[in-house]
Design a protein around this motif. Structure first.
Motif, PDB file in Angstrom:
ATOM      1  N   PRO A  28      40.075  -5.717 -13.724  1.00 22.73           N
ATOM      2  CA  PRO A  28      39.880  -4.025 -13.917  1.00 22.73           C
ATOM      3  C   PRO A  28      39.456  -3.556 -12.570  1.00 22.73           C
ATOM      4  O   PRO A  28      38.418  -4.035 -11.869  1.00 22.73           O
ATOM      5  CB  PRO A  28      38.658  -4.020 -14.936  1.00 22.73           C
ATOM      6  CG  PRO A  28      38.888  -5.273 -15.737  1.00 22.73           C
ATOM      7  CD  PRO A  28      39.103  -6.407 -14.741  1.00 22.73           C
ATOM      8  N   ILE A  29      40.045  -2.394 -12.250  1.00 22.20           N
ATOM      9  CA  ILE A  29      39.566  -1.818 -10.963  1.00 22.20           C
ATOM     10  C   ILE A  29      39.440  -0.196 -11.341  1.00 22.20           C
ATOM     11  O   ILE A  29      39.084   0.533 -10.292  1.00 22.20           O
ATOM     12  CB  ILE A  29      40.766  -1.951 -10.022  1.00 22.20           C
ATOM     13  CG1 ILE A  29      42.109  -1.402 -10.525  1.00 22.20           C
ATOM     14  CG2 ILE A  29      40.938  -3.354  -9.570  1.00 22.20           C
ATOM     15  CD1 ILE A  29      43.320  -1.368  -9.512  1.00 22.20           C
ATOM     16  N   THR A  30      39.053  -0.045 -12.476  1.00 27.25           N
ATOM     17  CA  THR A  30      38.550   1.434 -12.779  1.00 27.25           C
ATOM     18  C   THR A  30      37.394   1.750 -11.872  1.00 27.25           C
ATOM     19  O   THR A  30      36.435   0.919 -11.698  1.00 27.25           O
ATOM     20  CB  THR A  30      38.281   1.741 -14.221  1.00 27.25           C
ATOM     21  OG1 THR A  30      39.535   1.297 -14.843  1.00 27.25           O
ATOM     22  CG2 THR A  30      37.847   2.969 -14.596  1.00 27.25           C
ATOM     23  N   GLY A  31      37.584   3.124 -11.029  1.00 27.30           N
ATOM     24  CA  GLY A  31      36.209   3.470 -10.376  1.00 27.30           C
ATOM     25  C   GLY A  31      36.388   2.693  -9.092  1.00 27.30           C
ATOM     26  O   GLY A  31      35.548   3.055  -8.252  1.00 27.30           O
ATOM     27  N   SER A  32      37.381   1.972  -8.707  1.00 27.29           N
ATOM     28  CA  SER A  32      37.451   1.160  -7.226  1.00 27.29           C
ATOM     29  C   SER A  32      38.221   1.863  -6.383  1.00 27.29           C
ATOM     30  O   SER A  32      39.027   2.887  -6.841  1.00 27.29           O
ATOM     31  CB  SER A  32      37.772  -0.201  -7.361  1.00 27.29           C
ATOM     32  OG  SER A  32      37.171  -1.038  -8.285  1.00 27.29           O
ATOM     33  N   THR A  33      38.331   1.806  -5.190  1.00 31.26           N
ATOM     34  CA  THR A  33      39.007   2.211  -4.412  1.00 31.26           C
ATOM     35  C   THR A  33      39.942   1.046  -3.520  1.00 31.26           C
ATOM     36  O   THR A  33      39.271  -0.008  -3.075  1.00 31.26           O
ATOM     37  CB  THR A  33      38.379   2.915  -3.095  1.00 31.26           C
ATOM     38  OG1 THR A  33      37.431   3.832  -3.594  1.00 31.26           O
ATOM     39  CG2 THR A  33      39.186   3.432  -1.997  1.00 31.26           C
ATOM     40  N   VAL A  34      41.253   1.323  -3.604  1.00 24.15           N
ATOM     41  CA  VAL A  34      42.288   0.311  -3.198  1.00 24.15           C
ATOM     42  C   VAL A  34      43.043   0.514  -1.956  1.00 24.15           C
ATOM     43  O   VAL A  34      43.492   1.792  -1.922  1.00 24.15           O
ATOM     44  CB  VAL A  34      43.144  -0.093  -4.161  1.00 24.15           C
ATOM     45  CG1 VAL A  34      44.027  -1.270  -3.787  1.00 24.15           C
ATOM     46  CG2 VAL A  34      42.277  -0.527  -5.434  1.00 24.15           C
ATOM     47  N   TYR A  35      42.885  -0.086  -0.732  1.00 26.42           N
ATOM     48  CA  TYR A  35      43.775   0.360   0.280  1.00 26.42           C
ATOM     49  C   TYR A  35      44.951  -0.723   0.451  1.00 26.42           C
ATOM     50  O   TYR A  35      44.469  -1.835   0.348  1.00 26.42           O
ATOM     51  CB  TYR A  35      42.814   0.343   1.516  1.00 26.42           C
ATOM     52  CG  TYR A  35      41.654   1.360   1.302  1.00 26.42           C
ATOM     53  CD1 TYR A  35      42.013   2.542   1.799  1.00 26.42           C
ATOM     54  CD2 TYR A  35      40.464   0.849   0.936  1.00 26.42           C
ATOM     55  CE1 TYR A  35      41.119   3.551   1.842  1.00 26.42           C
ATOM     56  CE2 TYR A  35      39.290   1.833   0.905  1.00 26.42           C
ATOM     57  CZ  TYR A  35      39.642   3.206   1.455  1.00 26.42           C
ATOM     58  OH  TYR A  35      38.693   4.189   1.184  1.00 26.42           O
ATOM     59  N   PHE A  36      46.137  -0.399   1.129  1.00 25.57           N
ATOM     60  CA  PHE A  36      47.018  -1.112   1.219  1.00 25.57           C
ATOM     61  C   PHE A  36      47.002  -0.860   2.909  1.00 25.57           C
ATOM     62  O   PHE A  36      47.155   0.260   3.275  1.00 25.57           O
ATOM     63  CB  PHE A  36      48.529  -0.443   0.531  1.00 25.57           C
ATOM     64  CG  PHE A  36      49.592  -1.150   1.114  1.00 25.57           C
ATOM     65  CD1 PHE A  36      49.706  -2.569   1.076  1.00 25.57           C
ATOM     66  CD2 PHE A  36      50.668  -0.532   1.431  1.00 25.57           C
ATOM     67  CE1 PHE A  36      50.896  -3.273   1.361  1.00 25.57           C
ATOM     68  CE2 PHE A  36      52.055  -1.147   1.728  1.00 25.57           C
ATOM     69  CZ  PHE A  36      51.858  -2.618   1.639  1.00 25.57           C
ATOM     70  N   LYS A  37      47.033  -2.113   3.424  1.00 28.46           N
ATOM     71  CA  LYS A  37      47.085  -2.227   4.830  1.00 28.46           C
ATOM     72  C   LYS A  37      48.505  -2.892   5.152  1.00 28.46           C
ATOM     73  O   LYS A  37      48.775  -4.095   4.803  1.00 28.46           O
ATOM     74  CB  LYS A  37      45.814  -2.933   5.346  1.00 28.46           C
ATOM     75  CG  LYS A  37      44.465  -2.356   5.075  1.00 28.46           C
ATOM     76  CD  LYS A  37      43.347  -3.468   5.441  1.00 28.46           C
ATOM     77  CE  LYS A  37      42.199  -2.824   5.147  1.00 28.46           C
ATOM     78  NZ  LYS A  37      41.066  -3.388   5.544  1.00 28.46           N
TER      79      LYS A  37
END
Length: 114
Positions: A28-37
């Motif tokens: 689960p990634i709710t509340g996370s920040t995800v970056y695509f590099k």
């Protein structure tokens, strides 16, 4: 095996979806920040773009390419970086194999010259 994505130069609006798992279990990634590099392997031009979380409980996020992202032809090294609310940072190397190919028909309707 990473999914292979090939995009023509100057294309935009193309969406890629990522499902975050740890040891094949949905994270689960709710509340996370995800970056695509992504970085051009030849020129080293690097982009760091924030993904949109589309279903946090199922660990799903999405990135939509812009025209700026697809200006430079080449093969790109890719990475996802997830910054969880608790301060943990997780990186996933090469979630996709990305290639940007030369535009075949230029913007003015004339065939590109090679």
């Amino acid at each position: 095996m990473a999914q292979k994505i090939s995009i023509q130069q100057h294309d935009k609006g193309i969406k890629v979806f990522f499902n975050i798992t740890i040891d094949n279990v949905v994270e689960p990634i709710t509340g996370s920040t995800v970056y695509f590099k992504f970085q051009n392997k030849t020129t080293k031009t690097t982009f760091i773009r924030e993904c949109e979380i589309t279903d946090g409980e199922l660990g799903e996020c999405m990135y939509m390419f812009t025209e700026e992202d697809t200006q430079e032809v080449g093969t790109y090294q890719t990475e996802l970086e997830i910054n969880f609310e608790n301060g943990v940072r997780l990186s996933v190397d090469n979630p996709i194999t990305l290639t940007i190919t030369t535009e075949q028909i230029c913007q003015h309707g004339r065939r590109a010259r090679f």
